[in-house]
Motif scaffolding. Structure first.
Motif, PDB file in Angstrom:
ATOM      1  N   ARG A 103      16.945 -36.616 -19.009  1.00 19.40           N
ATOM      2  CA  ARG A 103      17.308 -37.897 -20.357  1.00 19.40           C
ATOM      3  C   ARG A 103      17.068 -39.195 -19.821  1.00 19.40           C
ATOM      4  O   ARG A 103      16.506 -40.013 -20.488  1.00 19.40           O
ATOM      5  N   ALA A 104      17.820 -39.449 -18.651  1.00 15.50           N
ATOM      6  CA  ALA A 104      17.720 -40.900 -18.247  1.00 15.50           C
ATOM      7  C   ALA A 104      16.450 -41.485 -17.746  1.00 15.50           C
ATOM      8  O   ALA A 104      16.126 -42.565 -18.013  1.00 15.50           O
ATOM      9  N   GLU A 105      15.535 -40.573 -17.153  1.00 13.20           N
ATOM     10  CA  GLU A 105      14.517 -40.892 -16.745  1.00 13.20           C
ATOM     11  C   GLU A 105      13.029 -40.906 -17.869  1.00 13.20           C
ATOM     12  O   GLU A 105      12.346 -41.483 -17.735  1.00 13.20           O
ATOM     13  N   PHE A 112      22.546 -42.705 -17.078  1.00 17.52           N
ATOM     14  CA  PHE A 112      22.664 -41.575 -16.331  1.00 17.52           C
ATOM     15  C   PHE A 112      24.039 -40.495 -16.437  1.00 17.52           C
ATOM     16  O   PHE A 112      24.086 -39.506 -16.423  1.00 17.52           O
ATOM     17  N   TYR A 113      25.199 -41.535 -16.568  1.00 16.91           N
ATOM     18  CA  TYR A 113      26.463 -40.955 -16.436  1.00 16.91           C
ATOM     19  C   TYR A 113      26.962 -40.472 -17.667  1.00 16.91           C
ATOM     20  O   TYR A 113      28.265 -40.198 -17.688  1.00 16.91           O
ATOM     21  N   GLN A 114      26.383 -40.745 -18.815  1.00 15.45           N
ATOM     22  CA  GLN A 114      26.753 -39.942 -20.113  1.00 15.45           C
ATOM     23  C   GLN A 114      26.833 -38.339 -19.934  1.00 15.45           C
ATOM     24  O   GLN A 114      25.987 -37.873 -19.193  1.00 15.45           O
ATOM     25  N   ALA A 115      27.669 -37.826 -20.592  1.00 13.19           N
ATOM     26  CA  ALA A 115      27.630 -36.258 -20.712  1.00 13.19           C
ATOM     27  C   ALA A 115      26.204 -35.729 -21.196  1.00 13.19           C
ATOM     28  O   ALA A 115      25.449 -36.400 -22.023  1.00 13.19           O
ATOM     29  N   ALA A 116      25.785 -34.619 -20.615  1.00 16.37           N
ATOM     30  CA  ALA A 116      24.550 -33.935 -20.948  1.00 16.37           C
ATOM     31  C   ALA A 116      24.907 -33.436 -22.350  1.00 16.37           C
ATOM     32  O   ALA A 116      25.699 -32.747 -22.522  1.00 16.37           O
ATOM     33  N   ARG A 117      23.804 -33.315 -23.202  1.00 14.36           N
ATOM     34  CA  ARG A 117      23.835 -32.918 -24.401  1.00 14.36           C
ATOM     35  C   ARG A 117      23.246 -31.486 -24.428  1.00 14.36           C
ATOM     36  O   ARG A 117      22.476 -31.360 -23.745  1.00 14.36           O
TER      37      ARG A 117
END
Length: 140
Positions: free
Chosen positions: A19-21, A73-78
Protein backbone atom coordinates in the motif's frame (compact mmCIF):
# COMPACT_ATOMS: atom_id res chain seq x y z
CA UNK A 1 0.05 -23.26 -1.13
CA UNK A 2 2.43 -20.48 -0.17
CA UNK A 3 5.66 -19.90 -2.08
CA UNK A 4 7.17 -18.10 0.95
CA UNK A 5 6.66 -19.16 4.56
CA UNK A 6 4.77 -16.50 6.44
CA UNK A 7 2.74 -15.65 9.49
CA UNK A 8 -0.32 -13.44 9.82
CA UNK A 9 2.04 -10.66 10.93
CA UNK A 10 4.02 -11.11 7.70
CA UNK A 11 0.82 -10.75 5.68
CA UNK A 12 0.08 -7.46 7.41
CA UNK A 13 3.64 -6.26 6.97
CA UNK A 14 3.68 -7.06 3.25
CA UNK A 15 0.22 -5.48 2.84
CA UNK A 16 1.43 -2.27 4.48
CA UNK A 17 4.48 -2.20 2.20
CA UNK A 18 2.41 -2.78 -0.93
CA UNK A 19 0.00 0.00 0.00
CA UNK A 20 2.71 2.48 0.98
CA UNK A 21 4.73 1.87 -2.18
CA UNK A 22 1.99 1.68 -4.79
CA UNK A 23 -1.50 2.59 -3.61
CA UNK A 24 -1.59 5.29 -6.29
CA UNK A 25 -1.14 2.58 -8.94
CA UNK A 26 -4.22 0.69 -7.77
CA UNK A 27 -4.56 -2.95 -6.81
CA UNK A 28 -2.55 -4.26 -9.76
CA UNK A 29 0.33 -1.92 -8.94
CA UNK A 30 0.22 -3.06 -5.33
CA UNK A 31 0.28 -6.71 -6.44
CA UNK A 32 3.38 -5.99 -8.50
CA UNK A 33 5.14 -4.52 -5.47
CA UNK A 34 4.19 -7.72 -3.66
CA UNK A 35 5.79 -9.71 -6.48
CA UNK A 36 9.05 -7.81 -6.04
CA UNK A 37 9.01 -8.47 -2.29
CA UNK A 38 8.31 -12.18 -2.68
CA UNK A 39 10.98 -12.44 -5.39
CA UNK A 40 13.55 -10.88 -3.06
CA UNK A 41 12.85 -13.57 -0.46
CA UNK A 42 12.84 -16.37 -3.04
CA UNK A 43 15.83 -15.07 -4.97
CA UNK A 44 18.71 -15.44 -2.52
CA UNK A 45 20.85 -13.66 -5.10
CA UNK A 46 22.53 -10.35 -5.87
CA UNK A 47 21.66 -7.70 -3.23
CA UNK A 48 19.19 -10.06 -1.60
CA UNK A 49 21.37 -13.00 -0.54
CA UNK A 50 20.41 -14.26 2.87
CA UNK A 51 16.94 -12.70 2.98
CA UNK A 52 14.76 -15.57 4.15
CA UNK A 53 11.73 -13.87 5.70
CA UNK A 54 9.19 -11.20 4.83
CA UNK A 55 10.37 -9.09 7.76
CA UNK A 56 14.02 -9.25 6.64
CA UNK A 57 12.98 -8.25 3.14
CA UNK A 58 10.76 -5.34 4.19
CA UNK A 59 13.32 -3.83 6.55
CA UNK A 60 16.49 -4.64 4.59
CA UNK A 61 19.01 -1.85 5.05
CA UNK A 62 20.69 -0.70 2.96
CA UNK A 63 18.86 -1.58 -0.20
CA UNK A 64 15.36 -1.87 1.19
CA UNK A 65 12.18 0.04 0.56
CA UNK A 66 11.91 3.79 0.95
CA UNK A 67 8.34 3.50 2.23
CA UNK A 68 9.53 2.06 5.56
CA UNK A 69 10.99 5.50 6.34
CA UNK A 70 7.62 7.24 5.95
CA UNK A 71 4.76 7.49 8.42
CA UNK A 72 2.21 6.17 5.90
CA UNK A 73 3.83 2.73 6.06
CA UNK A 74 3.07 2.48 9.77
CA UNK A 75 -0.73 2.61 9.40
CA UNK A 76 -2.63 -0.59 10.16
CA UNK A 77 -3.05 -2.99 7.24
CA UNK A 78 -6.53 -2.98 5.72
CA UNK A 79 -8.36 -6.25 5.03
CA UNK A 80 -8.40 -5.58 1.27
CA UNK A 81 -4.62 -5.06 1.26
CA UNK A 82 -4.05 -8.25 3.25
CA UNK A 83 -6.00 -10.17 0.59
CA UNK A 84 -3.67 -8.75 -2.07
CA UNK A 85 -0.59 -9.69 -0.04
CA UNK A 86 -1.90 -13.24 0.38
CA UNK A 87 -2.27 -13.55 -3.39
CA UNK A 88 1.41 -12.73 -3.97
CA UNK A 89 2.49 -15.01 -1.13
CA UNK A 90 0.57 -17.83 -2.85
CA UNK A 91 2.59 -17.25 -6.01
CA UNK A 92 0.39 -15.09 -8.24
CA UNK A 93 2.63 -13.10 -10.58
CA UNK A 94 1.91 -10.05 -12.65
CA UNK A 95 3.93 -8.79 -15.63
CA UNK A 96 6.15 -6.75 -15.72
CA UNK A 97 6.97 -7.62 -12.08
CA UNK A 98 6.80 -11.41 -12.49
CA UNK A 99 10.54 -11.90 -12.01
CA UNK A 100 11.51 -8.39 -10.90
CA UNK A 101 13.73 -7.60 -7.94
CA UNK A 102 13.61 -3.81 -8.32
CA UNK A 103 11.19 -1.05 -9.17
CA UNK A 104 11.20 2.70 -8.96
CA UNK A 105 9.23 5.73 -10.03
CA UNK A 106 11.22 7.84 -12.49
CA UNK A 107 10.43 11.43 -13.39
CA UNK A 108 10.38 10.48 -17.08
CA UNK A 109 10.82 7.37 -19.18
CA UNK A 110 12.10 4.09 -17.74
CA UNK A 111 15.83 3.61 -18.26
CA UNK A 112 16.87 0.47 -20.13
CA UNK A 113 18.82 -0.72 -17.08
CA UNK A 114 18.87 -0.06 -13.35
CA UNK A 115 21.36 -1.65 -10.97
CA UNK A 116 22.65 -3.49 -14.06
CA UNK A 117 19.30 -5.23 -14.51
CA UNK A 118 17.11 -4.92 -17.58
CA UNK A 119 13.82 -3.07 -17.65
CA UNK A 120 10.90 -5.48 -18.02
CA UNK A 121 8.25 -2.81 -18.38
CA UNK A 122 6.29 -0.07 -16.75
CA UNK A 123 2.96 -0.10 -14.95
CA UNK A 124 1.58 3.37 -14.36
CA UNK A 125 4.19 5.22 -12.26
CA UNK A 126 6.65 2.37 -11.68
CA UNK A 127 9.35 0.78 -13.84
CA UNK A 128 10.33 -2.84 -13.07
CA UNK A 129 13.73 -4.49 -13.47
CA UNK A 130 14.59 -8.18 -13.49
CA UNK A 131 17.81 -10.17 -13.31
CA UNK A 132 18.57 -12.78 -15.93
CA UNK A 133 17.59 -16.34 -15.14
CA UNK A 134 21.25 -17.40 -15.13
CA UNK A 135 22.06 -14.82 -12.44
CA UNK A 136 19.01 -15.41 -10.26
CA UNK A 137 17.25 -18.67 -11.18
CA UNK A 138 15.06 -18.79 -8.04
CA UNK A 139 12.84 -15.95 -9.27
CA UNK A 140 11.99 -17.86 -12.47
Amino acid sequence: MAVVQHTSNDISLLARLMRAEAEGDGQLGMLMVGNVGVNRVLGNCLDFEGLRTIQQMVFQSPGGFEATQKGYFYQAARAQDKRLAERTLKGERFHPASNALWFFQPAGACPAQWYNQWNTGRFKAHCFFSPTESVCPNVY
